[in-house]
Enzyme design. Structure first.
Site, PDB file in Angstrom:
ATOM      1  CG  HIS A  36      59.286  59.525 -49.937  1.00  0.00           C
ATOM      2  ND1 HIS A  36      59.901  58.373 -50.372  1.00  0.00           N
ATOM      3  CD2 HIS A  36      59.933  60.545 -50.554  1.00  0.00           C
ATOM      4  CE1 HIS A  36      60.873  58.679 -51.227  1.00  0.00           C
ATOM      5  NE2 HIS A  36      60.925  59.999 -51.343  1.00  0.00           N
ATOM      6  CD  GLN A 153      65.460  68.903 -52.369  1.00  0.00           C
ATOM      7  OE1 GLN A 153      66.033  68.380 -53.319  1.00  0.00           O
ATOM      8  NE2 GLN A 153      64.460  68.314 -51.752  1.00  0.00           N
TER       9      GLN A 153
HETATM   10  P1  AMP Z   1      62.791  62.488 -53.192  1.00  0.00           P
HETATM   11  O1  AMP Z   1      61.659  61.601 -53.641  1.00  0.00           O
HETATM   12  O2  AMP Z   1      64.042  61.733 -52.926  1.00  0.00           O
HETATM   13  O3  AMP Z   1      62.949  63.687 -54.068  1.00  0.00           O
HETATM   14  O4  AMP Z   1      62.364  63.038 -51.778  1.00  0.00           O
HETATM   15  C1  AMP Z   1      61.150  63.734 -51.606  1.00  0.00           C
HETATM   16  C2  AMP Z   1      61.148  64.377 -50.254  1.00  0.00           C
HETATM   17  O5  AMP Z   1      61.280  63.382 -49.246  1.00  0.00           O
HETATM   18  C3  AMP Z   1      62.315  65.359 -50.065  1.00  0.00           C
HETATM   19  O6  AMP Z   1      61.859  66.485 -49.341  1.00  0.00           O
HETATM   20  C4  AMP Z   1      63.286  64.546 -49.268  1.00  0.00           C
HETATM   21  O7  AMP Z   1      64.148  65.334 -48.471  1.00  0.00           O
HETATM   22  C5  AMP Z   1      62.349  63.722 -48.406  1.00  0.00           C
HETATM   23  N1  AMP Z   1      63.034  62.533 -47.926  1.00  0.00           N
HETATM   24  C6  AMP Z   1      63.682  61.603 -48.663  1.00  0.00           C
HETATM   25  N2  AMP Z   1      64.240  60.667 -47.869  1.00  0.00           N
HETATM   26  C7  AMP Z   1      63.957  61.027 -46.594  1.00  0.00           C
HETATM   27  C8  AMP Z   1      64.258  60.472 -45.316  1.00  0.00           C
HETATM   28  N3  AMP Z   1      64.973  59.368 -45.163  1.00  0.00           N
HETATM   29  N4  AMP Z   1      63.771  61.105 -44.218  1.00  0.00           N
HETATM   30  C9  AMP Z   1      63.051  62.246 -44.350  1.00  0.00           C
HETATM   31  N5  AMP Z   1      62.728  62.809 -45.514  1.00  0.00           N
HETATM   32  C10 AMP Z   1      63.170  62.212 -46.629  1.00  0.00           C
END
Ligand code: AMP
Length: 281
Positions: A36, A153
């Site tokens: 994030h 997504q």
């Molecule tokens: P989430 O809080 O899981 O909904 O993720 C929020 C954003 O962070 C989304 O766009 C995810 O794809 C991105 N994200 C989550 N984990 C990772 C990661 N390991 N590397 C890059 N982006 C991430």
């Protein structure tokens, strides 16, 4: 860094931004990790105004999924974001985003929702598109940052923006990984030490598929290899192992580069579901 929890204050903040400013948005569900933070840092670097949203969106969780136990760590999240230079964090209550249950309107996503997490988690992508549309309307970003960890997504949001003419650009960002290759995820905290150790099998298997690409006659053989590699890790229960076209998510027989093949794995480790993916070229 401004902490905003209600929609009126968010509108006020947004209206105070210069009309021509580049506005970067990073939608998250909190429990922030380095993945994030990479998105947030990029939004700061590339925009005059950067906004991170933290909202555990109930409509993207199925009835038997982990909405109630999803980690909520707002104080720690704010402490991680402040040094990056984020301008505003929008962390609303569920009742602000959904003052009444959003029962009347739903998105119907067609081909891009048929496979992978769309198939395994019915209604999930609808909830994602719903909340992301709301956040786009409220924050009016010029650039929105999404991680390629959630590959499907990303594709769906990119298409949403195109078809519904949201005046913004989707910026896909690379997957941030732990030292052993495990894709960072807020759900990794659920893992027991042994599950955590075996969780590295997802990314390792994806890498092995890519390394051996020339030895497979097609996607069927590559997928069989991946399933066999995962079988060496008894705590890893595959949900899906797929190799699909990287733009359309259509099935592929051949592993030729024209198909832009991407390998996808989702697997259960106990009650925790993890996903990962790797473009094969
Ligand atoms: P989430 O809080 O899981 O909904 O993720 C929020 C954003 O962070 C989304 O766009 C995810 O794809 C991105 N994200 C989550 N984990 C990772 C990661 N390991 N590397 C890059 N982006 C991430």
């Amino acid at each position: 860094m401004l902490l905003i929890t209600d929609i009126d204050s968010l509108r006020q903040f947004r209206n105070s931004c210069p009309p021509e400013a580049r506005i970067g948005l990073v939608p998250t569900m909190g429990a922030l990790h380095a993945g994030h933070l990479a998105l947030a840092a990029r939004a700061v670097q590339e925009n005059e105004v950067s906004i991170v949203t933290i909202f555990v969106n109930p409509t993207q969780f199925g009835p038997s999924e982990d909405f109630s136990r999803y980690p909520r760590t707002l104080e720690a999240d704010l402490a991680k974001l402040a040094p990056l230079g984020i301008d505003a964090v929008f962390a609303p209550e569920v009742a602000s985003i959904y003052p009444e249950p959003p029962a009347e309107f739903a998105f119907q996503i067609r081909s891009l929702d048929r496979k992978l997490c769309g198939a395994s988690r019915p209604g999930h992508m609808n909830g994602v598109v719903q909340v992301v549309s709301i956040l786009f309307h409220l924050t009016r970003p010029t650039h929105a940052y999404f991680g390629l960890k959630d590959y499907q997504q990303c594709l769906i949001i990119r298409r949403l923006v195109r078809e519904l003419h949201f005046p913004l650009e989707v910026v896909p960002c690379p997957i941030v990984r732990e030292a052993d290759g495990l894709a960072m995820s807020s759900r990794n905290v659920y893992l027991s030490p042994e599950e955590r150790r075996q969780a590295a099998a997802l990314s390792r298997t994806l890498r092995e598929v890519r390394e051996r690409l020339g030895t497979f006659s097609g996607t069927a053989e590559a997928k069989a290899f991946a399933r066999q590699a995962l079988a060496a890790f008894p705590l890893v229960q595959p949900d899906y192992v797929e190799i699909l076209h990287g733009e359309t998510l259509e099935d592929l027989d051949s592993l030729a580069p024209e198909g832009q093949p991407v390998a996808f794995i989702a697997a259960w480790l106990g009650k925790t579901r993890l996903i990962d993916n790797l473009p094969l070229y």
